[in-house]
Design an enzyme around this catalytic site. Structure first.
Site, mmCIF file in Angstrom:
data_model
loop_
_atom_site.group_PDB
_atom_site.id
_atom_site.type_symbol
_atom_site.label_atom_id
_atom_site.label_comp_id
_atom_site.label_asym_id
_atom_site.label_seq_id
_atom_site.Cartn_x
_atom_site.Cartn_y
_atom_site.Cartn_z
ATOM 1 N N GLY A 13 0.819 -1.281 0.117
ATOM 2 C CA GLY A 13 0.016 0.078 0.104
ATOM 3 C C GLY A 13 0.778 1.328 -0.072
ATOM 4 O O GLY A 13 0.127 2.328 0.404
ATOM 5 N N ASN A 15 1.511 3.116 -2.571
ATOM 6 C CA ASN A 15 1.002 3.764 -3.710
ATOM 7 C C ASN A 15 -0.221 4.371 -3.118
ATOM 8 O O ASN A 15 -0.794 5.304 -3.332
ATOM 9 C CB ASN A 15 0.924 3.196 -5.117
ATOM 10 C CG ASN A 15 2.119 3.105 -5.537
ATOM 11 O OD1 ASN A 15 2.624 4.463 -6.100
ATOM 12 N ND2 ASN A 15 2.930 2.039 -5.771
ATOM 13 N N LYS A 66 -16.457 -14.985 -10.027
ATOM 14 C CA LYS A 66 -16.039 -13.658 -9.922
ATOM 15 C C LYS A 66 -17.172 -12.276 -10.135
ATOM 16 O O LYS A 66 -16.960 -11.435 -9.804
ATOM 17 C CB LYS A 66 -15.200 -13.557 -11.477
ATOM 18 C CG LYS A 66 -14.294 -12.211 -11.614
ATOM 19 C CD LYS A 66 -13.207 -12.309 -12.520
ATOM 20 C CE LYS A 66 -12.214 -11.351 -12.505
ATOM 21 N NZ LYS A 66 -10.892 -11.581 -12.496
ATOM 22 N N MET A 91 -3.888 -7.238 -7.225
ATOM 23 C CA MET A 91 -3.285 -8.392 -7.840
ATOM 24 C C MET A 91 -4.412 -9.454 -8.751
ATOM 25 O O MET A 91 -4.102 -10.671 -8.419
ATOM 26 C CB MET A 91 -2.369 -9.239 -7.032
ATOM 27 C CG MET A 91 -1.188 -8.508 -6.250
ATOM 28 S SD MET A 91 -0.138 -7.727 -7.563
ATOM 29 C CE MET A 91 0.784 -9.102 -8.180
ATOM 30 N N ILE A 94 -9.336 -7.506 -13.532
ATOM 31 C CA ILE A 94 -10.793 -6.971 -13.307
ATOM 32 C C ILE A 94 -11.670 -7.539 -14.285
ATOM 33 O O ILE A 94 -11.482 -7.699 -15.680
ATOM 34 C CB ILE A 94 -10.707 -5.186 -13.645
ATOM 35 C CG1 ILE A 94 -9.707 -4.690 -12.551
ATOM 36 C CG2 ILE A 94 -12.079 -4.688 -13.560
ATOM 37 C CD1 ILE A 94 -10.303 -4.539 -11.169
ATOM 38 N N HIS A 110 1.918 0.630 -13.479
ATOM 39 C CA HIS A 110 2.726 -0.579 -13.942
ATOM 40 C C HIS A 110 4.224 -0.290 -13.696
ATOM 41 O O HIS A 110 4.451 0.740 -14.134
ATOM 42 C CB HIS A 110 2.423 -1.277 -14.933
ATOM 43 C CG HIS A 110 3.057 -2.488 -15.437
ATOM 44 N ND1 HIS A 110 2.734 -3.595 -14.784
ATOM 45 C CD2 HIS A 110 4.115 -2.659 -15.880
ATOM 46 C CE1 HIS A 110 3.463 -4.885 -15.102
ATOM 47 N NE2 HIS A 110 4.453 -4.132 -15.901
HETATM 48 C C1 GRF Z 1 3.640 -1.260 -7.423
HETATM 49 O O1 GRF Z 1 4.976 -1.226 -8.089
HETATM 50 C C2 GRF Z 1 2.613 -0.959 -8.640
HETATM 51 O O2 GRF Z 1 3.375 -0.469 -9.604
HETATM 52 C C3 GRF Z 1 2.414 -2.623 -8.979
HETATM 53 O O3 GRF Z 1 2.402 -3.140 -7.683
HETATM 54 C C4 GRF Z 1 3.239 -2.347 -6.869
HETATM 55 C C5 GRF Z 1 2.200 -2.019 -5.498
HETATM 56 O O4 GRF Z 1 3.336 -1.601 -4.478
HETATM 57 N N1 GRF Z 1 1.220 -2.726 -9.916
HETATM 58 P P1 GRF Z 1 2.590 -0.652 -3.254
HETATM 59 O O5 GRF Z 1 1.518 -1.771 -2.677
HETATM 60 O O6 GRF Z 1 1.594 0.353 -3.629
HETATM 61 O O7 GRF Z 1 3.540 -0.563 -2.369
#
Ligand code: GRF
Length: 216
Positions: A13, A15, A66, A91, A94, A110
């Protein structure tokens, strides 16, 4: 009035945290009203609690299909008036239920310069391949894996002798700067999508966003 958005995440988390901190420190166009998490033990849930953001933790295997899993999420999104879905380390692909309810309104981050190195472990894939430049991509989500139209990209160069750990750090730092800025502008100013081509409306442009200094 800030536009309600939901963040979907499965892991650390960092981000999610960057999006929350951006919202708390600035007059952002968005307001995170819900965190959706598919792993009830994920650290991102503690972050949501710490920041006082409502969280929905679900186990997909508790649902027969789903569609049923996504219907449950959709109900919450509608109740809260969510206009955009922002994936931050979610992960899971969708499905149709959410894609049809939020056409061109689901965004992903990404850790490579797509279309190079889609899928899992993108940072390590790029490192092992020996590329000299990698980076970060923000894109719209479609039915495929990391395949939707590109909203913004930022390059990260790989210097000789740099370790995978160091490159990972550079990528994450770049993500934390780029993603909140792109989401803020997307919600504020909007885009036009024609096929794979995205045109930014208002004053935003990919050039502006790619222009921030590269993290060294
Ligand atoms: C990030 O590197 C993002 O690009 C990828 O998953 C990672 C998530 O990291 N899709 P975090 O959980 O936000 O630390």
């Amino acid at each position: 009035m800030r536009t309600p958005i939901a963040v979907f995440a499965s892991g650390t988390g960092s981000n999610f945290q960057a999006l929350v901190e951006h919202m708390e420190n600035r007059e952002t166009s968005y307001r995170i009203v819900l965190l959706v998490c598919d792993r009830p033990d994920a650290p991102v849930l503690q972050k949501a609690e710490q920041f006082g953001i409502k969280a929905l933790a679900l186990r997909p295997k508790d649902y027969p299909t789903k569609e049923a899993y996504e219907e449950e999420i959709l109900g919450q999104l509608k109740t809260l008036g969510v206009k955009w879905i922002i994936l931050a380390g979610y992960m899971r692909l969708i499905g149709r239920t959410l894609l049809q309810s939020y056409p061109q309104r689901i965004v992903n981050l990404h850790p490579s310069l797509l279309p190079a190195f889609p899928g899992k472990d993108a940072i390590a894939q790029a490192f092992r391949y020996g590329v000299k430049v990698t980076g970060v991509t923000v894109h719209l989500v479609d039915e495929g894996l990391d395949s939707g139209p590109i909203l913004a990209q930022k390059a990260v160069s790989i210097q000789e002798g740099e370790s995978l750990g160091r490159i990972t750090e550079k990528i994450h730092h770049t993500e934390h700067l780029l993603y909140p800025m792109v989401v803020d502008r997307l919600v504020r100013e909007g885009i036009i999508v024609e096929g794979r081509k995205v045109t930014w409306l208002g004053s935003a442009s990919q050039a502006d966003m790619g222009n921030m200094p590269e993290f060294q």
